[in-house]
Scaffold this active site. Structure first.
Site, PDB file in Angstrom:
ATOM      1  N   SER A  61       0.835  -1.205   0.000  1.00 38.50           N
ATOM      2  CA  SER A  61       0.000   0.000   0.000  1.00 38.50           C
ATOM      3  C   SER A  61       0.865   1.248   0.000  1.00 38.50           C
ATOM      4  O   SER A  61       1.693   1.432   0.895  1.00 38.50           O
ATOM      5  CB  SER A  61      -0.876   0.045   1.256  1.00 38.50           C
ATOM      6  OG  SER A  61      -1.706  -1.072   1.305  1.00 38.50           O
ATOM      7  N   HIS A  70      -4.327 -10.680  -1.082  1.00 40.54           N
ATOM      8  CA  HIS A  70      -4.285 -10.848   0.378  1.00 40.54           C
ATOM      9  C   HIS A  70      -5.158 -12.018   0.835  1.00 40.54           C
ATOM     10  O   HIS A  70      -6.199 -12.293   0.229  1.00 40.54           O
ATOM     11  CB  HIS A  70      -4.805  -9.582   1.074  1.00 40.54           C
ATOM     12  CG  HIS A  70      -4.001  -8.359   0.786  1.00 40.54           C
ATOM     13  ND1 HIS A  70      -4.229  -7.557  -0.307  1.00 40.54           N
ATOM     14  CD2 HIS A  70      -2.959  -7.802   1.442  1.00 40.54           C
ATOM     15  CE1 HIS A  70      -3.363  -6.553  -0.302  1.00 40.54           C
ATOM     16  NE2 HIS A  70      -2.575  -6.676   0.741  1.00 40.54           N
ATOM     17  N   ALA A 117       2.741  -1.875   4.144  1.00 44.26           N
ATOM     18  CA  ALA A 117       2.365  -0.884   5.162  1.00 44.26           C
ATOM     19  C   ALA A 117       2.064  -1.671   6.432  1.00 44.26           C
ATOM     20  O   ALA A 117       1.488  -2.760   6.360  1.00 44.26           O
ATOM     21  CB  ALA A 117       1.131  -0.111   4.718  1.00 44.26           C
TER      22      ALA A 117
HETATM   23  N1  HPA Z   1      -2.200  -3.584  11.686  1.00 44.58           N
HETATM   24  C1  HPA Z   1      -2.228  -4.455  10.649  1.00 44.58           C
HETATM   25  N2  HPA Z   1      -1.993  -4.104   9.414  1.00 44.58           N
HETATM   26  C2  HPA Z   1      -1.703  -2.819   9.152  1.00 44.58           C
HETATM   27  C3  HPA Z   1      -1.643  -1.873  10.169  1.00 44.58           C
HETATM   28  C4  HPA Z   1      -1.919  -2.263  11.503  1.00 44.58           C
HETATM   29  O1  HPA Z   1      -1.886  -1.487  12.474  1.00 44.58           O
HETATM   30  N3  HPA Z   1      -1.339  -0.684   9.563  1.00 44.58           N
HETATM   31  C5  HPA Z   1      -1.204  -0.916   8.245  1.00 44.58           C
HETATM   32  N4  HPA Z   1      -1.414  -2.221   7.984  1.00 44.58           N
END
Ligand code: HPA
Length: 272
Positions: A33, A87, A117
């Site tokens: 992302s 995913h 991310a």
């Molecule tokens: N948790 C899981 N996946 C994520 C998060 C998170 O806090 N932030 C971005 N992807």
């Protein structure tokens, strides 16, 4: 169409070579992302194909993901970039989640760079901080290696010591000494973690949490590719002061940092 994931990945690899120019790609990059702007700085795109033209991919759904493979010229090297990761939380089985990585490795890429991310929980972590993945904990409860094993492609029991190649981490740190390393814990999602789960992750020695990467890293190691993981902390994890889960804000933090990471990517693909 066959449902054997390895035959399907071989077919996809042949299609990739046909559509991207019959060249060996030095490395494969999976875009997480918001990582697009960093990878745009690597070099010029010389060929592009929609994942819908490659056998074995589901139609992608998640916000911000557009399914394409790009072949990028980086100096005298070609790099293949996959945008539009698959995913587990979309309902796809592990074999579909790793299909892109398998296809790029079978098409010749010997290095796989996984970007994502993530939520950060190590004290001092801040949104916007990129972290090298030193190791992972696969908390998804599944593996892409379950099922019959094609012994010609990889071992039945895969050694995941140094899953994230020390050589590649050192190369990244030589280019950006400010990069720290951390342990990434892969959750199945799609819900964010509870504060109690984040407490557990901290006691386990985890530094980041996310919903991708671990299955792809396992599949790449199984086929003998080297793996580099770059996690971008887009938010502090659940229960921490300042934790924030607005999807648009997470994407915005990712975009802003990825822009800054462009120089690192440019140099990294030429150095490794
Ligand atoms: N948790 C899981 N996946 C994520 C998060 C998170 O806090 N932030 C971005 N992807």
């Amino acid at each position: 169409m066959t449902d054997d994931p390895y035959i399907l990945a071989q077919q996809a690899a042949e299609a990739l070579r046909r559509k991207l120019g019959d060249v060996d790609h030095h490395a494969a990059i999976v875009l997480g992302s918001g990582w697009g702007p960093a990878v745009d700085k690597i070099g010029e795109t010389v060929a592009e194909v929609s994942i819908t033209e490659i056998p074995g991919f589901p139609a992608t759904t998640v916000l911000g993901h557009k399914g394409v493979f790009r072949s990028v010229q980086a100096g005298d090297r070609r790099i293949v970039v996959m945008a539009g990761r698959v995913h587990l939380y979309e309902g796809h089985p592990p074999a579909k989640v790793v299909h892109g990585v398998r296809s790029m490795v079978l098409a010749g890429a010997k290095i796989v760079v996984l970007t994502n991310a993530c939520g950060g929980l190590r004290p001092g972590m801040k949104p916007g901080e990129p972290v090298l993945i030193r190791d992972h904990i696969n908390f998804t409860g599944v593996s892409p290696l379950t099922g019959p094993n094609p012994d010609a492609l990889g071992p039945r029991f895969v050694d995941l010591t140094d899953c994230y190649a020390p050589r590649l981490r050192q190369a990244a740190q030589a280019l950006d000494p400010a990069l720290t390393e951390g342990v990434y814990v892969g959750f199945p999602g799609p819900m964010f973690e509870t504060p109690a789960e984040i407490g557990m992750v901290g006691r386990w020695g985890g530094d980041m949490v996310g919903m991708s990467t671990v299955l792809e890293a396992i599949a790449a190691r199984h086929l003998g590719a080297e793996v580099l993981g770059l996690a971008l902390v887009t938010n502090l994890a659940a229960g921490l002061p300042g934790a924030n889960f607005d999807h648009e804000e997470i994407l915005e933090v990712a975009r802003a940092t990825a822009e800054r990471m462009g120089g690192l990517f440019h140099d990294l693909v030429r150095a490794i």
